[in-house]
Enzyme design. Structure first.
Site, mmCIF file in Angstrom:
data_model
loop_
_atom_site.group_PDB
_atom_site.id
_atom_site.type_symbol
_atom_site.label_atom_id
_atom_site.label_comp_id
_atom_site.label_asym_id
_atom_site.label_seq_id
_atom_site.Cartn_x
_atom_site.Cartn_y
_atom_site.Cartn_z
ATOM 1 N N THR A 122 0.852 -1.183 0.000
ATOM 2 C CA THR A 122 0.000 0.000 0.000
ATOM 3 C C THR A 122 0.892 1.238 0.000
ATOM 4 O OG1 THR A 122 -0.020 0.058 2.396
ATOM 5 C CG2 THR A 122 -1.753 -1.207 1.336
ATOM 6 N N GLU A 155 -5.794 -2.691 -1.882
ATOM 7 C CA GLU A 155 -6.384 -3.864 -1.230
ATOM 8 C C GLU A 155 -7.497 -4.513 -2.038
ATOM 9 O OE1 GLU A 155 -5.486 -1.111 0.323
ATOM 10 O OE2 GLU A 155 -4.760 -1.506 2.364
ATOM 11 N N LYS A 215 -14.306 16.701 12.869
ATOM 12 C CA LYS A 215 -15.532 16.660 13.664
ATOM 13 C C LYS A 215 -15.583 17.902 14.545
ATOM 14 C CE LYS A 215 -18.551 13.177 15.542
ATOM 15 N NZ LYS A 215 -18.709 11.786 15.977
ATOM 16 N N TRP A 229 -19.802 16.513 11.303
ATOM 17 C CA TRP A 229 -18.682 16.218 10.431
ATOM 18 C C TRP A 229 -18.495 17.276 9.357
ATOM 19 C CZ3 TRP A 229 -19.446 10.299 9.216
ATOM 20 C CH2 TRP A 229 -18.909 9.546 10.277
#
Lengths: 532, 532
Positions: free
Chosen positions: A181, A325, A432, A437
């Protein structure tokens, strides 16, 4: 057990055999840094891959061995995509934009026994070799003799080997390849693709609903073979019998457009910055994008303006979504029949999202407690994926990355009743504030629309009253003197009041990851002393 | 063993779940004999299939049970395509054009525990039930109460069942369904499709290189769900999110064209006689074929004239090839990029053959000793196939039908270097005269071109001097008095001398098989006393 229908292990090398048998003269074109262009049919690519498999076997490599590559998109790299799994090994593709330290870590973790590399990367290879305390066979992917000390030239390596080779009979659940990754959080993690995951993924990519790769296409993957299989095109193109045009290291807009015109390319896949460069070159030089018909893009969200420009130039744009992934393709934003009568503006809105899943891959969104959220296009939650081409466990991490069989992508998303997904943010990038959010992506996309802004990153700054407040970090375009007030004034017209950042910090340049994304982890570390 | 990538059994019911989640409002339209048309979204189809699964479970059926269907293409049949495998059972689709004796044999062989049937087939069901000496649950696929004695009506059966059902977790190699071959040689043989074979086959059908089934299509399968999964469309259409238009029992040209226009169908799959009927109706009534864009055909070879007429009407024709033993799709005749610049005439020649293989299915031709023959477009040999959706063993036959892993299709074919196949003949229909082969198909196609000829069959008559000689059996069109001399005079202009049949025999009608092919086995038996 009775075998009512034949059970044949799904194997990657069957793809090349299929292309050789049915598309033997369909070309794989490779362009190199010096301007040379070479051509091989899939039959020749198969013969050369089998020579390479024999040469690897003669050199002592065998089933279970991992072999690393550091290369651009060209035919030698493609041959190794089949020769290495063809001897039962795993091809470990490495991103040359990563540091030598990280690459050495990856090679040690994967236990690679050899490294095949492009001559243009010799300096990096020296640095890597100096960090590895054991012998590593070096194969220089060059047309002539190797220049690198102790390396063997690829053509010399395969020259005297037989083109007859019986691919090693692996099981479909055996490794085909390894890919790390991009590692924006801690050490990069190693995903091990299997033959089964890779063949099913390639079949899915050939579906008319996914990438619609066909034998009528000429495909130029700007997306790299050094990371996540070039969106599967190294497998789906030969599976479909599509002509492949591999652009080598020259990926500027001018080089890509010239090559596309010369080879009558119909379909290009690249990240939005590549498309931006192609559009800019065409505009500056007064050229059309003919013969290109289809534009695949992904990696980050394209802007509406760019998609509009491409569609007006006659291209059919699709926005794909996936990650290391997921092998990597997980969804595409094709329209449905019912959308074809929508206004262009609304069609483009749909195309700007992260699209519908491909059959074979399940998605859902859940709240913090893991409860399913409705697919109403409004509820945002943690995006979870599951399926035959989703990671099950990392090579180098303890424990399972799965929650009851589902992989947490680390993204926050909405999904609507038609299956279209929209990424709200990376979960760790969400801000947040006062219990609500704020999407860093939304703040950034508006900030990047302000004239003079080159790059913008919205970060969550710890705040005693609100928990977190948005902070904007900006780099300016050359020559621009755009001010914080100017930026915040524009943002105030686009966002509700409490979403507007409290302040703007300017930097000459923002740190970037090896895959070309803004490295927010490093920014957080520098600004707030936070790890992660 | 480590599970680097997730292993998820490939299961047929995942297809319906995918369609329900991502294409919930995409319609499945069913037309019935009385002219009624009903509509359900894939979400409703899933709910109804789950109701049916609960009802089957409550009625005592469970994993491993086989349940037969005798039905046309409609939504109830489609629901059973998922409900029966959804409880871990196997759906045994039966061709209603087969005799009651043969159907009773099939039901006994498959050990079916229930039979779901269309009300229009009550007479046949009575005859079947009279031949079976054990209880058989009867479900009448009707909208109201059942009319058949002791049967339960489908809607009553599922009405009170819950729409919540967890599909039984089968293994991917478990049976999904059973289908008998058309049985032109001896007792029909039972092919058992697995979940794996069926899902991989459906994915392959969705590929742009195979049938290119997509969410932009509205598909009308005239090909029947009662045999070989309607070319996979019962699975590939929901997998791709395509609107399905199921025509029920009314398959005449007029009904099909009316339905296609009413539902804006873009893609129809049917045998050549269906296309002929559609073209004839359009011509007689002065109608266009709009909105139909694509024509899939297979089962027997279409004529050049028909393909030309369809292409001139603006349709893109593809000729598919397969058999009961291949799930059934095994190849399609799409053109490659290099063919797009050919003259129309040469493009159509390519389309008239049996096409290229779909990835996942391997083909080869071998001589009588099993040695590989070259793929030069000239060498003709026994066509062998292998792959995950090719039969491994029949349910009701001793021993393996495979030769070293390959299934002998019983066809003689050529394959060219581009992978395009051309069937020369069924191997048992070939005529070997003086050591040279004569293709019965070629003789027949010329004979059927003679004005006044309705059907023609060329058979190998034992001959003391030449081994075999061609004999032609002909039925005339109504009112025609075409003579043997006239037919043989035409054939002499089309064939080389020794290929021209020695004599012509006239019959009022030729015997036909249940799948609409001339029954040469019966003709051989009647004329020469040969079995096979």
């Amino acid at each position: 057990m009775r075998e009512f229908m034949q059970f044949r292990d799904l194997r990657v090398c069957d793809i090349l055999d299929f292309a050789a048998a049915n598309h033997g003269d369909t070309e794989v074109v490779s362009a190199f840094a010096d301007g040379t262009v070479v051509r091989h049919g899939y039959l020749e690519i198969q013969e050369r891959a089998k020579r390479a498999a024999n040469a690897l076997t003669d050199a002592g490599f065998a089933r279970g061995d991992a072999i690393a590559t550091l290369g651009w998109n060209d035919h030698r790299h493609l041959e190794l995509y089949y020769a290495i799994p063809g001897i039962g090994g795993a091809i470990h593709t490495i991103n040359p934009r990563v540091s030598a330290d990280q690459i050495a870590y990856m090679i040690e973790t994967a236990k690679d026994k050899a490294l095949a590399f492009d001559p243009s990367l010799s300096e990096l290879v020296s640095a890597i070799v100096a960090r590895i305390d054991r012998p590593l066979t070096l194969i220089e992917m060059c047309s002539g003799p190797a220049q690198f000390p102790a390396a063997i030239g690829y053509e010399n390596f395969i020259k005297d080997a037989s083109p007859q080779f019986q691919w090693v009979s692996v099981k479909e659940t055996d490794p085909f390849g390894i890919c790390f990754t991009s590692g924006t959080t801690g050490n990069p993690k190693a995903v091990v693709y299997t033959h089964r995951s890779t063949v099913l993924h390639a079949m899915a990519c050939c579906m008319a609903e996914a990438q619609a790769v066909s034998g009528r296409e000429t495909i130029l993957p700007v997306v790299p073979m050094f990371h996540a299989n070039a969106w599967g095109l190294a497998h789906s193109a030969p599976m479909a019998g599509a002509k492949l045009v591999l652009p080598g290291p020259r990926l500027d807009g001018n080089s890509v457009l010239d090559l596309a015109v010369a080879e009558q390319v119909t379909f290009i896949c690249g990240v939005p910055t590549v498309w931006q460069a192609i559009l800019d070159v065409a505009e500056q030089q007064g050229r059309t994008l003919s013969p290109i018909k289809r534009a695949g893009m992904g990696g980050s969200a394209p802007s509406r303006l760019m998609v509009e420009r491409l569609e007006h130039a006659g291209l059919d744009v699709f926005h794909a979504w996936g990650m290391t992934e997921t092998n990597p393709s997980a969804g595409t934003g094709f329209l449905k029949a019912k959308h074809l009568s929508l206004k262009e503006e609304d069609q483009i809105t749909l195309k700007l999202g992260q699209g519908r899943p491909i059959f074979g891959l399940q998605r859902k969104i859940v709240d913090d407690d893991g409860h399913d959220l409705p697919t109403d296009g409004q509820s945002a939650g943690r995006l979870m994926v599951s399926g035959n081409w989703v990671v099950g466990e990392y090579l180098n991490a303890e424990g399972s990355p799965l929650e009851e069989g589902w992989f947490d992508t680390g993204d926050i998303a909405t999904i609507d009743e038609d299956g279209y997904m929209k990424l709200v943010d990376r979960s760790k990038d969400l801000i947040k504030s006062g219990g609500e959010w704020i999407s860093s992506i939304e703040v950034e996309s508006h900030a990047q629309g302000v004239p003079g802004v080159l790059h913008a990153a919205a970060l969550a700054e710890p705040d005693p009253k609100w928990g977190e407040r948005p902070l904007l970090v900006v780099s300016r375009q050359p020559g621009s003197r755009v001010s914080d007030t100017e930026i915040l004034t524009v943002l105030a017209t686009k966002l509700v009041k409490w979403q507007v950042p409290d302040k703007v910090i300017f930097r000459d340049a923002l740190p970037m990851t090896a895959t070309g994304k803004i490295d927010k982890r490093r920014l957080r570390e520098e600004l707030f002393g936070m790890i992660n």
